[in-house]
Design a protein around this motif. Structure first.
Motif, mmCIF file in Angstrom:
data_model
loop_
_atom_site.group_PDB
_atom_site.id
_atom_site.type_symbol
_atom_site.label_atom_id
_atom_site.label_comp_id
_atom_site.label_asym_id
_atom_site.label_seq_id
_atom_site.Cartn_x
_atom_site.Cartn_y
_atom_site.Cartn_z
ATOM 1 N N GLU A 51 -79.735 13.215 13.016
ATOM 2 C CA GLU A 51 -78.965 14.444 12.837
ATOM 3 C C GLU A 51 -77.877 14.205 11.800
ATOM 4 O O GLU A 51 -77.291 13.120 11.740
ATOM 5 C CB GLU A 51 -78.281 14.844 14.149
ATOM 6 N N VAL A 73 -74.332 15.896 11.127
ATOM 7 C CA VAL A 73 -73.423 16.775 11.864
ATOM 8 C C VAL A 73 -72.084 16.841 11.131
ATOM 9 O O VAL A 73 -71.616 15.835 10.607
ATOM 10 C CB VAL A 73 -73.196 16.235 13.303
ATOM 11 N N LYS A 104 -81.045 18.775 12.220
ATOM 12 C CA LYS A 104 -81.817 17.776 12.973
ATOM 13 C C LYS A 104 -83.127 17.575 12.222
ATOM 14 O O LYS A 104 -83.789 18.533 11.851
ATOM 15 C CB LYS A 104 -82.082 18.240 14.399
ATOM 16 N N ALA A 129 -73.194 18.709 6.258
ATOM 17 C CA ALA A 129 -74.439 18.206 6.862
ATOM 18 C C ALA A 129 -75.660 18.656 6.061
ATOM 19 O O ALA A 129 -76.562 17.856 5.786
ATOM 20 C CB ALA A 129 -74.552 18.680 8.311
ATOM 21 N N TYR A 130 -75.682 19.926 5.693
ATOM 22 C CA TYR A 130 -76.841 20.423 4.953
ATOM 23 C C TYR A 130 -76.912 19.800 3.560
ATOM 24 O O TYR A 130 -77.982 19.487 3.062
ATOM 25 C CB TYR A 130 -76.814 21.949 4.864
ATOM 26 N N ASP A 168 -73.417 22.924 8.894
ATOM 27 C CA ASP A 168 -72.793 21.792 9.581
ATOM 28 C C ASP A 168 -73.694 21.082 10.596
ATOM 29 O O ASP A 168 -73.223 20.239 11.369
ATOM 30 C CB ASP A 168 -71.492 22.235 10.252
ATOM 31 N N TYR A 169 -75.012 21.405 10.609
ATOM 32 C CA TYR A 169 -75.911 20.714 11.543
ATOM 33 C C TYR A 169 -77.359 20.772 11.045
ATOM 34 O O TYR A 169 -77.888 21.842 10.765
ATOM 35 C CB TYR A 169 -75.851 21.345 12.939
#
Length: 191
Positions: free
Chosen positions: A56, A58, A108, A62-63, A105-106
């Motif tokens: 992940e 985070v 996975k 993040a992206y 911001d995330y």
């Protein structure tokens, strides 16, 4: 225990993925003998190792971090993979998958690498024959015998095509192969 970061080519993970799997597998060939209950399994060598896992990104950026990883995925050819636990010298980045729509911001993701095993294509054998006649020796022509080591996915037809010959010519040079439709990784083919 703090592990070193995972690295591939010029990308270093800001934090290591949460799960890793290292897969070892062998190539096998199963022979079934008609009209019997006999099956024979041949061990034809190791397949390249595979490292896979999930992680992940985070927090802020993040992206953007995932996009950096994706750009490495799209770069061609093998590269050095430095794993915190297992050592694979060269690998090919074979899979990058996002579990859900990424947010700023995330993210996975899932990934996998396959060990790059440069094939040994052609081995040449050089032989020098000499004969003596009236105290003089003359060197005869050196003969080169070429062989090819079969790798996963090869067929006699594509080996023949790559080497500029017909399937019949290749089969004639390899009388040890009873069925040209049945070749195995690690098997030697005369060219």
């Amino acid at each position: 225990m703090k592990l070193a970061p995972l690295k591939y080519k010029d990308y270093t993970w800001p934090s290591n993925p949460s799960n890793y799997t290292l897969r070892f597998e062998k190539n096998t060939a199963v022979h079934h003998y008609p009209y019997t209950n006999i099956n024979e399994v041949d061990d034809t060598g190791m397949k390249p190792r595979e490292v896979s896992g999930e992680g992940e990104f985070v927090g802020e950026g993040a992206y953007e971090e995932f996009k950096k990883l994706a750009s490495i995925f799209y770069s061609k050819g093998p590269g050095p993979l430095i794993h915190p636990i297992w050592q694979i010298q060269q690998a090919v980045f074979t899979r990058l998958e996002v579990e859900q729509e990424p947010t700023p911001d995330y993210v996975k993701y899932y990934f996998s690498f396959i060990e790059h095993m440069p094939e040994v294509r052609v081995k040449e054998k050089k032989q020098t024959k000499t004969s003596s006649n009236n105290k003089s020796s003359k060197s005869q022509t050196k003969t080169k015998s070429k062989t090819y080591l079969v790798k996963r996915g090869d067929t006699m037809w594509n080996i023949a095509k790559r080497n500029g010959m017909s399937l019949q010519q290749l089969a004639k040079k390899n009388p040890q192969i009873k069925n040209p439709n049945l070749i195995y990784p690690g098997q030697k083919i005369n060219l």
